[in-house]
Design an enzyme around this catalytic site. Structure first.
Site, PDB file in Angstrom:
ATOM      1  N   HIS A 126      58.289  32.363  31.177  1.00  0.00           N
ATOM      2  CA  HIS A 126      58.629  33.034  29.916  1.00  0.00           C
ATOM      3  C   HIS A 126      59.935  33.812  29.983  1.00  0.00           C
ATOM      4  O   HIS A 126      60.162  34.710  29.165  1.00  0.00           O
ATOM      5  CB  HIS A 126      57.461  33.949  29.475  1.00  0.00           C
ATOM      6  CG  HIS A 126      56.215  33.183  29.127  1.00  0.00           C
ATOM      7  ND1 HIS A 126      54.963  33.754  29.061  1.00  0.00           N
ATOM      8  CD2 HIS A 126      56.036  31.866  28.815  1.00  0.00           C
ATOM      9  CE1 HIS A 126      54.075  32.840  28.735  1.00  0.00           C
ATOM     10  NE2 HIS A 126      54.689  31.685  28.586  1.00  0.00           N
ATOM     11  N   CYS A 138      76.460  29.400  20.030  1.00  0.00           N
ATOM     12  CA  CYS A 138      77.764  30.029  19.810  1.00  0.00           C
ATOM     13  C   CYS A 138      78.677  29.083  19.020  1.00  0.00           C
ATOM     14  O   CYS A 138      78.869  27.930  19.386  1.00  0.00           O
ATOM     15  CB  CYS A 138      78.397  30.381  21.157  1.00  0.00           C
ATOM     16  SG  CYS A 138      80.017  31.102  20.971  1.00  0.00           S
TER      17      CYS A 138
END
Ligand code: BJW
Length: 258
Positions: A126, A138
């Site tokens: 996780h 981006c």
């Protein structure tokens, strides 16, 4: 602990540990409880008393109210400064050091305490609480066609959350939220470890969150002995051959001592 029954369970699991060529250990938040890290399904305290993790640990929650979710993580990050590995983390790390290659450590935890204790090759299902990444892909990376040109997260403008001065992208913690894919290579390595182990220890997890919980089922189906270590009942108790009731910082040193 139930003293009439548990010495024989302890001896049985110790025997399985000694005999196993490959051991997989799946840990959850309970393994860090004795270090002072709150578990997820404990009552949340303070500012977060009225929220369930399922309401905060999602991309949807972050997009709806980035400051609230960022602040929850900022509080947890700050709390990590005072936290040290406990005897359970240390027992796992020392076993790995004494028996190189025998024990694969798979964790749902994002607190880095297994690594701080000295564990190697930890499979972090996780993610990592202390790392940031961009919320959106981006734009600069897309324009320039590669990772190299992506805006640098270290250059984010401080804020709650920090943001990119160039493209206004927001930073978010590099953890896996509900509805998000687990890192594929790490999940594949964890599934491999579950499918080839002779013994799986399922430590300090409620067993409610998938696909992590499914690793115990996979290990059992592949023929491994499965042992749950937890002070409370869990969703994986029926998958286990044996349950050791109590805190992991007590059980793990007993089980993993040579
Ligand atoms: C002690 C102790 C002591 C106390 N000693 N013990 C199949 C069926 C149903 C649902 C799903 C399914 N497959 C997937 C899903 C959906 C979902 C899911 O599982 N939902 C459930 C709630 C039902 N899973 C996902 O969304 C996952 N992604 C996914 O499946 O991608 C594929 C996909 C994508 C899109 C659509 C469909 C599929 C992602 C799961 C990500 C989980 N993320 C979090 C947050 C991480 C970031 C953060 O830190 O904020 O991970 S949630 C939270 O739960 C955290 C934990 O790692 C995880 C597990 O919790 P854990 O560790 O078990 O803690 P607790 O608190 O639950 O339990 C603590 C235990 O410790 C208790 O038992 C105590 O008794 C014990 N304890 N003291 C030992 N001293």
């Amino acid at each position: 602990m139930n003293r009439a029954q548990q010495p024989s369970s302890l001896e049985q699991v110790r025997l399985w540990v000694q005999q196993a060529r490959r051991i997989a250990v799946l840990t959850g938040a309970g393994v860090s409880a004795e270090s002072g890290v709150p578990t997820f399904r404990d009552a949340q305290t303070g500012l977060w008393a009225n929220f369930r993790p399922e309401e905060l640990a999602t991309e949807e929650a972050f997009r709806r109210d980035p400051r609230r979710v960022w602040d929850w993580y900022a509080e947890r990050r700050a709390a990590m400064a005072a936290v040290r590995p406990n005897a359970g983390h240390v027992a796992l790390a020392e076993f790995q050091q004494r028996h190189p290659g025998r024990l694969t450590l798979i964790t749902q935890n994002v607190d880095g305490l297994h690594q701080k204790a000295g564990s190697m090759g930890v499979l972090e299902l996780h993610g990592d609480l202390m790392v940031d990444r961009w919320l959106n892909p981006c734009l600069n990376r897309d324009l320039h066609g590669g990772e190299v040109a992506a805006c640098n997260t270290a250059a984010a403008v401080p804020g709650r959350p920090p943001y990119c001065a160039e493209c206004r992208n927001l930073l978010r913690p590099a953890v896996v939220w509900f509805g998000e894919m687990l890192p594929p290579g790490i999940l594949a390595a964890a599934e491999h470890a579950a499918s080839v182990c002779d013994l799986m220890l399922v430590v300090g997890t409620s067993g409610m969150v998938y696909p992590a919980a499914g690793l115990a089922v996979q290990a059992r189906q592949a023929g491994a002995q499965v042992v749950v270590i937890n002070p409370e009942p869990t969703d994986l108790d029926e998958v286990a051959h044996l349950r050791l009731t109590g805190p992991s910082a007590q059980w793990l040193p007993l089980l993993l001592a040579d």
